[in-house]
Design an enzyme around this catalytic site. Structure first.
Site, PDB file in Angstrom:
ATOM      1  CG  ASN A  42       4.983  30.056  48.332  1.00 16.90           C
ATOM      2  OD1 ASN A  42       6.119  30.411  48.030  1.00 16.90           O
ATOM      3  ND2 ASN A  42       4.742  28.922  48.962  1.00 16.90           N
ATOM      4  CB  ILE A  43       3.277  35.750  51.109  1.00 18.58           C
ATOM      5  CG1 ILE A  43       4.240  36.355  50.073  1.00 18.58           C
ATOM      6  CG2 ILE A  43       3.459  36.402  52.481  1.00 18.58           C
ATOM      7  CD1 ILE A  43       3.950  37.804  49.718  1.00 18.58           C
ATOM      8  CD  GLU A  44       3.269  28.424  53.203  1.00 22.66           C
ATOM      9  OE1 GLU A  44       3.763  28.111  54.307  1.00 22.66           O
ATOM     10  OE2 GLU A  44       3.122  27.618  52.256  1.00 22.66           O
ATOM     11  CB  CYS A  53      -0.620  31.381  44.847  1.00 24.47           C
ATOM     12  SG  CYS A  53      -1.683  30.086  45.488  1.00 24.47           S
ATOM     13  CD  GLU A  55       1.056  30.315  40.745  1.00 25.98           C
ATOM     14  OE1 GLU A  55       1.192  30.653  41.939  1.00 25.98           O
ATOM     15  OE2 GLU A  55       0.841  29.142  40.398  1.00 25.98           O
ATOM     16  CB  CYS A  86      -4.058  26.677  42.846  1.00 31.66           C
ATOM     17  SG  CYS A  86      -4.408  28.405  43.237  1.00 31.66           S
ATOM     18  CB  CYS A  89      -3.211  31.133  40.452  1.00 33.80           C
ATOM     19  SG  CYS A  89      -2.587  31.525  42.100  1.00 33.80           S
TER      20      CYS A  89
HETATM   21  N1  THU Z   1       1.034  27.743  45.994  1.00 32.40           N
HETATM   22  C1  THU Z   1       1.409  28.685  45.085  1.00 32.40           C
HETATM   23  O1  THU Z   1       2.228  29.568  45.397  1.00 32.40           O
HETATM   24  N2  THU Z   1       0.870  28.635  43.850  1.00 32.40           N
HETATM   25  C2  THU Z   1      -0.085  27.743  43.451  1.00 32.40           C
HETATM   26  O2  THU Z   1      -0.614  27.852  42.351  1.00 32.40           O
HETATM   27  C3  THU Z   1      -0.465  26.640  44.327  1.00 32.40           C
HETATM   28  C4  THU Z   1       0.082  26.689  45.712  1.00 32.40           C
HETATM   29  C5  THU Z   1       1.598  27.797  47.342  1.00 32.40           C
HETATM   30  C6  THU Z   1       0.613  28.163  48.408  1.00 32.40           C
HETATM   31  C7  THU Z   1       1.241  27.553  49.643  1.00 32.40           C
HETATM   32  O3  THU Z   1       2.144  28.473  50.194  1.00 32.40           O
HETATM   33  C8  THU Z   1       2.029  26.369  49.117  1.00 32.40           C
HETATM   34  O4  THU Z   1       2.103  26.542  47.717  1.00 32.40           O
HETATM   35  C9  THU Z   1       1.397  25.025  49.419  1.00 32.40           C
HETATM   36  O5  THU Z   1       0.068  24.999  49.048  1.00 32.40           O
END
Ligand code: THU
Length: 127
Positions: A42-44, A53, A55, A86, A89
């Site tokens: 995940n890259i915010e 996300c 995935e 989620c 994804c």
């Molecule tokens: N996140 C994912 O990487 N994959 C998912 O399927 C759900 C959420 C990440 C996004 C964000 O960086 C963190 O989880 C919290 O939502």
């Protein structure tokens, strides 16, 4: 490539998670039909909606390299619990994985639980 190996590649990838806002680390490893594994994290972003996300990061890496189909994807998170993908994804997975045979691997109760894509998104949007 065993399920255990794919999970451990997702865990290794998770070290590179960029998640300063949620502090929720996620790692993924997608096995392409070619046999290549693509990892993702995940890259915010300070603009939260720009976050990607793990995935989709993993799948998009593969797709950008010419991969068009994945047979399995392992997803792990830093918290001591399963990390189901989620909805967004899952929708992307329906484009690049077979619903009946494509597998999502999650860590559950100290083991690996295997879900078919169809189980997690039974009625995907299609054009
Ligand atoms: N996140 C994912 O990487 N994959 C998912 O399927 C759900 C959420 C990440 C996004 C964000 O960086 C963190 O989880 C919290 O939502």
């Amino acid at each position: 490539m065993t399920n255990e190996e794919l999970i451990s590649m997702a865990k290794k990838a998770m070290e590179n998670s960029y998640s300063p806002y949620s502090e929720f680390r996620v790692g993924a490893a997608a096995l392409g039909k070619s046999g290549t594994v693509y990892t993702g994290v995940n890259i915010e972003n300070a603009s939260y909606g720009a976050t990607v996300c793990a995935e989709r990061c993993a799948m998009f890496k593969g797709i950008s390299e010419g991969e068009r189909s994945f047979s399995r994807i392992a997803v792990v998170c830093g918290a001591n619990r399963p990390a189901p993908p989620c909805g967004m994804c899952l929708q992307v997975m329906t484009e690049f994985m077979e619903p009946e045979t494509g597998e999502i691997l999650l860590e559950e109760n100290g083991g690996i639980k295997v879900y078919k894509l169809k189980e997690l998104i039974p009625l995907a949007f299609k054009l």
